[in-house]
Each structure stands twice: as C-alpha cells, then as structure tokens.
Design a protein around this motif. Structure first.
Motif, PDB file in Angstrom:
ATOM      1  N   GLU A  35      40.016  41.706  61.915  1.00  0.00           N
ATOM      2  CA  GLU A  35      38.528  41.689  62.356  1.00  0.00           C
ATOM      3  C   GLU A  35      37.712  40.790  61.676  1.00  0.00           C
ATOM      4  OE1 GLU A  35      37.693  45.380  60.560  1.00  0.00           O
ATOM      5  OE2 GLU A  35      38.872  46.842  61.851  1.00  0.00           O
ATOM      6  N   ARG A  36      38.172  40.342  60.451  1.00  0.00           N
ATOM      7  CA  ARG A  36      37.583  39.271  59.782  1.00  0.00           C
ATOM      8  C   ARG A  36      38.362  39.005  58.399  1.00  0.00           C
ATOM      9  NH1 ARG A  36      34.749  41.018  55.213  1.00  0.00           N
ATOM     10  NH2 ARG A  36      34.180  43.112  55.202  1.00  0.00           N
ATOM     11  N   ASP A  37      38.080  37.997  57.604  1.00  0.00           N
ATOM     12  CA  ASP A  37      38.705  37.562  56.129  1.00  0.00           C
ATOM     13  C   ASP A  37      38.114  38.592  55.388  1.00  0.00           C
ATOM     14  OD1 ASP A  37      39.531  35.513  57.601  1.00  0.00           O
ATOM     15  OD2 ASP A  37      38.410  34.153  56.543  1.00  0.00           O
ATOM     16  N   HIS A  38      39.070  39.042  54.420  1.00  0.00           N
ATOM     17  CA  HIS A  38      38.882  40.055  53.246  1.00  0.00           C
ATOM     18  C   HIS A  38      39.079  39.439  51.957  1.00  0.00           C
ATOM     19  CE1 HIS A  38      38.503  42.807  56.639  1.00  0.00           C
ATOM     20  NE2 HIS A  38      37.574  43.852  55.845  1.00  0.00           N
ATOM     21  N   VAL A  39      38.515  39.936  50.864  1.00  0.00           N
ATOM     22  CA  VAL A  39      38.886  39.786  49.727  1.00  0.00           C
ATOM     23  C   VAL A  39      39.579  41.198  49.180  1.00  0.00           C
ATOM     24  CG1 VAL A  39      37.323  37.924  49.146  1.00  0.00           C
ATOM     25  CG2 VAL A  39      36.796  40.647  48.596  1.00  0.00           C
ATOM     26  N   VAL A  40      40.483  40.993  48.193  1.00  0.00           N
ATOM     27  CA  VAL A  40      41.336  42.244  47.912  1.00  0.00           C
ATOM     28  C   VAL A  40      40.751  43.770  47.578  1.00  0.00           C
ATOM     29  CG1 VAL A  40      42.823  43.221  46.301  1.00  0.00           C
ATOM     30  CG2 VAL A  40      43.086  41.007  46.851  1.00  0.00           C
ATOM     31  N   HIS A  41      39.279  43.526  46.764  1.00  0.00           N
ATOM     32  CA  HIS A  41      38.476  44.502  46.575  1.00  0.00           C
ATOM     33  C   HIS A  41      37.830  45.338  47.680  1.00  0.00           C
ATOM     34  CE1 HIS A  41      34.382  43.341  47.105  1.00  0.00           C
ATOM     35  NE2 HIS A  41      34.798  42.118  46.662  1.00  0.00           N
ATOM     36  N   GLU A  42      37.740  44.589  48.738  1.00  0.00           N
ATOM     37  CA  GLU A  42      37.140  45.239  50.154  1.00  0.00           C
ATOM     38  C   GLU A  42      38.369  45.777  50.863  1.00  0.00           C
ATOM     39  OE1 GLU A  42      34.021  41.961  51.852  1.00  0.00           O
ATOM     40  OE2 GLU A  42      36.250  41.551  52.046  1.00  0.00           O
TER      41      GLU A  42
END
Length: 153
Positions: A35-42
C-alpha cells in the motif's frame, strides 16, 4: 540453494521468496508495504503485534531481498522492493480458496467471507482454462522429457 561457484537457479529464487513468505504476519506486512512505505511503529499498531515480533519479521523479509529499509531521522522506513510480491500473495489466496481443505475444490462460507474481508474476489474458475485436462495452455507448463522408467509419466 545453489552450490558455491554456481549462479542461483530460478528454483533457488522461488524458494527464497516462498520461504520468506512462510508466515501469516509476513504476508500481512508485505501487503501493508504494498500500500505504501511504513515505519515499524505503524506496522505494530496496524497489525496489533509486538514491536520485537514485527522487527524480526522485517529482518527476514529484508534478508530475503523482498524489503529494503532507509533511515529517516530516528526511524527506519521499510519499502517493498516489488509490487509483484503482493500479486504472489493474492494469487496464493485464490489458489488456496480453490483447493480448500475439505477437498471440494470450492469455497466454503468461511473461505468466501475471509476472501471478501481481504478485499479479494474469490476465483472459482478462469474462462481460459481448457475443459479437457490433457489440453495444455501455452507457456504455463513446460514440455518435460519422457520418463526413463517405462510406465511412469
């Protein structure tokens, strides 16, 4: 895998991808990254799993080459290397629904609702599929050499 001094085969590449996708959590992470790039907490928040667990799964995906990461300040942003990986997962969902555990080859009520929940159309058949099982579809099944043992396919 390939021996040293040998280039990896297509089977080696396939095994690496399939091995990396051998977890429901990793499948979910890949679809989120599609869907899109993410960071770990997301990902932790979205999937409802612990940070150490998500980080471990991301390490496996990264080691396999399916995911890359880049530091952005204090956070690490994870990116899916190819949207084709999500297509593999969606195809596996459809194949799994077609080959349900009850052996019927159809979708049970739970399977159909799971498929709808995932936003996928349950595929029951494809119009290009030959009705005669002995008919080959060009490009899908390679011609194999005859068996050296008489009586075996």
């Amino acid at each position: 895998m390939a021996r040293t001094n040998e280039r990896p085969t297509l089977f080696d590449h396939a095994a690496r991808v399939i091995s990396a996708l051998d977890s429901q959590q990793r499948l979910q992470i890949v679809l989120k990254l599609a869907e899109r790039d993410h960071v770990v907490h997301e990902l932790v928040e979205s999937l409802g799993k612990s940070q150490p667990l998500i980080s471990q799964h991301l390490r496996v995906l990264k080691r396999s080459g399916l995911v890359t990461s880049a530091r952005a300040g204090r956070e690490v942003v994870y990116t899916l290397n190819s949207p084709k990986v999500a297509e593999v997962i969606h195809l596996a969902q459809r194949v799994g629904a077609l080959t349900s555990e009850d052996g019927s080859g159809g979708l049970g009520e739970a399977d159909a609702s799971d498929s709808a929940q995932l936003g996928q159309t349950a595929v029951v058949g494809h119009p290009d599929t030959p009705k005669d099982p002995d008919t080959k579809m060009p490009g899908l099944v390679p011609d194999l050499p005859a068996s050296p043992t008489p009586g075996l396919p």
